[in-house]
Design a protein around this motif. Structure first.
Motif, PDB file in Angstrom:
ATOM      1  N   GLU A 268       5.520  -1.791  -1.127  1.00  0.00           N
ATOM      2  CA  GLU A 268       4.886  -2.178  -2.382  1.00  0.00           C
ATOM      3  C   GLU A 268       5.902  -2.894  -3.273  1.00  0.00           C
ATOM      4  O   GLU A 268       7.119  -2.681  -3.178  1.00  0.00           O
ATOM      5  N   THR A 269       5.383  -3.739  -4.159  1.00  0.00           N
ATOM      6  CA  THR A 269       6.210  -4.400  -5.176  1.00  0.00           C
ATOM      7  C   THR A 269       5.584  -4.107  -6.531  1.00  0.00           C
ATOM      8  O   THR A 269       4.467  -3.584  -6.614  1.00  0.00           O
ATOM      9  N   PRO A 270       6.266  -4.438  -7.607  1.00  0.00           N
ATOM     10  CA  PRO A 270       5.678  -4.189  -8.931  1.00  0.00           C
ATOM     11  C   PRO A 270       4.339  -4.871  -9.149  1.00  0.00           C
ATOM     12  O   PRO A 270       3.546  -4.443  -9.988  1.00  0.00           O
TER      13      PRO A 270
ATOM     14  N   PHE B 167       0.832  -1.208   0.000  1.00  0.00           N
ATOM     15  CA  PHE B 167       0.000   0.000   0.000  1.00  0.00           C
ATOM     16  C   PHE B 167       0.871   1.266   0.000  1.00  0.00           C
ATOM     17  O   PHE B 167       2.026   1.240   0.412  1.00  0.00           O
ATOM     18  N   HIS B 168       0.212   2.341  -0.447  1.00  0.00           N
ATOM     19  CA  HIS B 168       0.806   3.675  -0.283  1.00  0.00           C
ATOM     20  C   HIS B 168      -0.312   4.680  -0.060  1.00  0.00           C
ATOM     21  O   HIS B 168      -1.449   4.459  -0.503  1.00  0.00           O
ATOM     22  N   ASP B 169      -0.018   5.731   0.652  1.00  0.00           N
ATOM     23  CA  ASP B 169      -0.967   6.841   0.749  1.00  0.00           C
ATOM     24  C   ASP B 169      -0.367   8.024  -0.015  1.00  0.00           C
ATOM     25  O   ASP B 169       0.522   7.830  -0.862  1.00  0.00           O
ATOM     26  N   GLY B 170      -0.797   9.220   0.268  1.00  0.00           N
ATOM     27  CA  GLY B 170      -0.311  10.347  -0.504  1.00  0.00           C
ATOM     28  C   GLY B 170       1.147  10.655  -0.274  1.00  0.00           C
ATOM     29  O   GLY B 170       1.775  11.370  -1.073  1.00  0.00           O
ATOM     30  N   LEU B 171       1.726  10.124   0.823  1.00  0.00           N
ATOM     31  CA  LEU B 171       3.099  10.492   1.167  1.00  0.00           C
ATOM     32  C   LEU B 171       4.061   9.304   1.215  1.00  0.00           C
ATOM     33  O   LEU B 171       5.229   9.440   0.849  1.00  0.00           O
ATOM     34  N   ILE B 172       3.597   8.167   1.686  1.00  0.00           N
ATOM     35  CA  ILE B 172       4.511   7.085   2.040  1.00  0.00           C
ATOM     36  C   ILE B 172       4.092   5.783   1.354  1.00  0.00           C
ATOM     37  O   ILE B 172       2.903   5.477   1.205  1.00  0.00           O
ATOM     38  N   ILE B 173       5.116   5.001   0.981  1.00  0.00           N
ATOM     39  CA  ILE B 173       4.901   3.674   0.404  1.00  0.00           C
ATOM     40  C   ILE B 173       5.205   2.625   1.474  1.00  0.00           C
ATOM     41  O   ILE B 173       6.234   2.701   2.158  1.00  0.00           O
TER      42      ILE B 173
END
Length: 588
Positions: free
Chosen positions: A399-401, A390-396
């Protein structure tokens, strides 16, 4: 010399004739002295039948007039009467009655018997024999059994013997059925070793009947029972409806009401069907599912009942007791549904309301490129490393491809970074609020929920209300679930299951959905799940409502490309939330 021998023989014969064969030396001379050659029974015979004809066979033809009851005598403890006959060279004694059991008899041919030439028996011929214990007929089984209760009113009564019987002795004088002092009419038949009594008219309900087979019943050789055989049974009471829910003429009945009827006795479940338990609104037949448990029949309407309408429930006389006795007449009652929609149920999610997914103290995982949480946040009280994909507007968050999930709100976790002490406090408060909401929609807080179709919600249309699975699990597998708000935008549904919730079935077309109609709102649907929830494991489908599960929520399975949608929230208290290509639309 020959002439002398012949002359001597002639002299001897003449002497024997003159003396009446008194000399034993002459008794075996044929045609001179009668003797008994054989007897029936034999001397010292045992287990002689009680209907035995006793006989003696002579060595020559006898004078029939000398074979009488004074020359042929049979005695037990005392002389017995009988008929004496003579045929050929055999004298017979037929007792007037059956011989006694286990008794020694003495038979005697006296010296009054003589042959056709007038020669008398020189010595009495005496022999003894003994009878055995007679095998008498006894009743080995009765139907109904003695002291049976709940016997069907059309019961055929029968008794089975230990041996073949004489059918002529099984009649209305030897097979009697009485209710008190009143005889019961019926037809008697005999097959094999069983005699049956078919009453001409049905038996009376809740009565004691007595059956007697008298000692006049005899077996195939004429041996009677040693004594009468009697037994009793009680007939079934006519079943009645003792209580209904709703009661007759009840008002303000809920739209999700399950209609029930209690019976006075155990019923034949096969006779409790949609043909014998009906519900109508006017002339319109209401579709529903009929079930029977204990002494209670239930009618679960397929769709919600309508506001302010009179409904008529009927149990027909096709409903029968377990022993086959029907109701004497149809049982009919009426009730009226509520005039106004039920007051809305308020569920306060507190700060948990801003989350689209919350993974308790275990995290949230995404697998897939198309997972998104719209209008909401993501959270867990666990470490930030338990949020994956997951990611939000600022931070990942790791995540993977192949695993990319977009959170339009914020992600709140415990440290390490990007988790912070502040975000942990927000997550902990949300978990506390989620727990409180979970308890507020539990069966303890919201009792009285109904189970409209034994845990299977697929294919139903449900009005607002509280629904509780009796079995402990809810499924949506037989079709989509429709929630009908009936025009009330505040209409609320609470579903309670002590164990699991499963939506959909396996296979590419296995996805199932929850559909809302007539102003129904996803924000007003709540799922209380005692263990884990699995939503469309095959991928696809649309789920509705806030799911608060104790032990995890799972959407789809790895590798599924079909998008699974939740219009609501997925909150787990002590386990993770797992998503595969899932869209969560958080309601306002």
């Amino acid at each position: 010399m020959k002439i002398k021998i012949l002359l001597l023989t002639f002299i001897v014969l003449c002497i024997a004739s003159i003396t009446g064969c008194e000399n034993d030396d002459f008794k075996e001379v044929a045609g001179v002295c009668p003797v008994v050659e054989s007897t029936t029974p034999l001397q010292n015979a045992l287990n002689v039948p009680l209907d035995q004809v006793i006989s003696a066979t002579f060595n020559e033809y006898m004078d029939p007039n000398s074979i009488t009851s004074t020359s042929f005598i049979v005695s037990g403890m005392s002389p017995i009467t009988g008929t004496v006959t003579y045929t050929g060279r055999t004298a017979s004694f037929k007792p007037q009655a059956l011989l006694e059991e286990n008794t020694t008899y003495t038979a005697k041919i006296t010296t009054k018997a003589k042959d056709v030439n007038g020669n008398f028996l020189q010595l009495e011929h005496v022999w003894v024999f003994s009878t055995g214990m007679l095998l008498r007929p006894v009743v080995t089984a009765a139907d109904p059994i003695n002291n049976a209760i709940g016997v069907a009113l059309n019961k055929t009564i029968s008794a089975t013997f230990n041996m073949a019987m004489n059918p002529a002795t099984l009649n209305s004088t030897t097979f009697k059925v009485n209710q008190g002092t009143n005889p019961v009419l019926g037809v008697i038949s005999y097959t094999g070793s069983t005699v049956s009594f078919a009453p001409t008219n049905p038996l009376l309900a809740n009565r004691i009947y007595t059956v007697t087979i008298t000692a006049g019943a005899k077996n195939s050789i004429g041996t009677a029972m040693i004594a009468d055989y009697s037994w009793s049974f009680t007939t079934d009471g006519v079943p009645t409806v003792t209580a209904t829910d709703p009661m007759n003429n009840a008002i303000n009945v809920a739209l999700n009401q399950t209609v029930t009827a209690d019976f006075s006795t155990l019923m034949d479940a096969a006779s409790i069907t949609t043909a014998t338990f009906t519900l109508k609104q006017g002339t319109t037949t209401i579709l529903g599912t009929v079930s029977y448990s204990g002494n209670t029949a239930s009618f679960n309407p397929t769709n919600a009942l309508a506001l302010g309408q009179i409904y008529t429930a009927t149990i027909t006389n096709g409903a029968k007791s377990a022993s086959g006795t029907p109701l004497t007449a149809d049982y009919v009652w009426n009730f009226t549904t509520v005039l106004l929609p039920p007051a809305p149920i308020i569920v306060d999610l507190g700060t948990a309301a801003m989350f689209g997914a919350f993974g308790g103290n275990a995290g949230v995982t995404n697998q897939g490129l198309n997972t998104v949480i719209n209008n909401g946040s993501l959270g867990t009280t666990a470490a930030s490393t338990t949020i994956t994909g997951f990611h939000d507007g600022l931070i990942i968050y790791t995540e993977t491809p192949l695993n990319v999930g977009n959170v339009t709100g914020d992600i709140f976790t415990a440290p390490p970074a990007p988790g912070t002490a502040t975000s942990l406090l927000i997550a902990e408060k949300a978990l506390l609020d989620a727990n409180a909401a979970y308890l507020s929609i539990s069966p303890a807080a919201k009792p009285g929920g109904s189970d409209p179709n034994a845990g299977e919600l697929g294919g139903l249309t449900l009005a607002p209300g509280v629904y509780k699975s009796t079995s402990g699990t809810f499924k949506i597998s037989n079709g989509n679930l429709t929630l009908d708000a009936q025009g009330d935008s505040n209409a609320t549904w609470i579903f309670q299951t002590a164990s699991g919730l499963t939506v959909g079935i396996a296979g590419p077309t296995g996805a199932k959905s929850v559909i809302m109609i007539n102003n129904g709102q996803p924000k007003n649907v709540f799922w209380y799940v005692g263990s884990a929830a699995t939503i469309n494991s095959a991928g696809g489908g649309t789920m509705v409502g806030t799911i608060i599960a104790n032990s995890g929520v799972t959407f789809s399975t790895s590798g599924n490309a079909n998008q699974t949608v939740l219009n609501g929230r997925a909150i787990s208290l002590v386990a993770s939330v797992t998503m595969v290509n899932t869209t969560i639309n958080v309601p306002n």
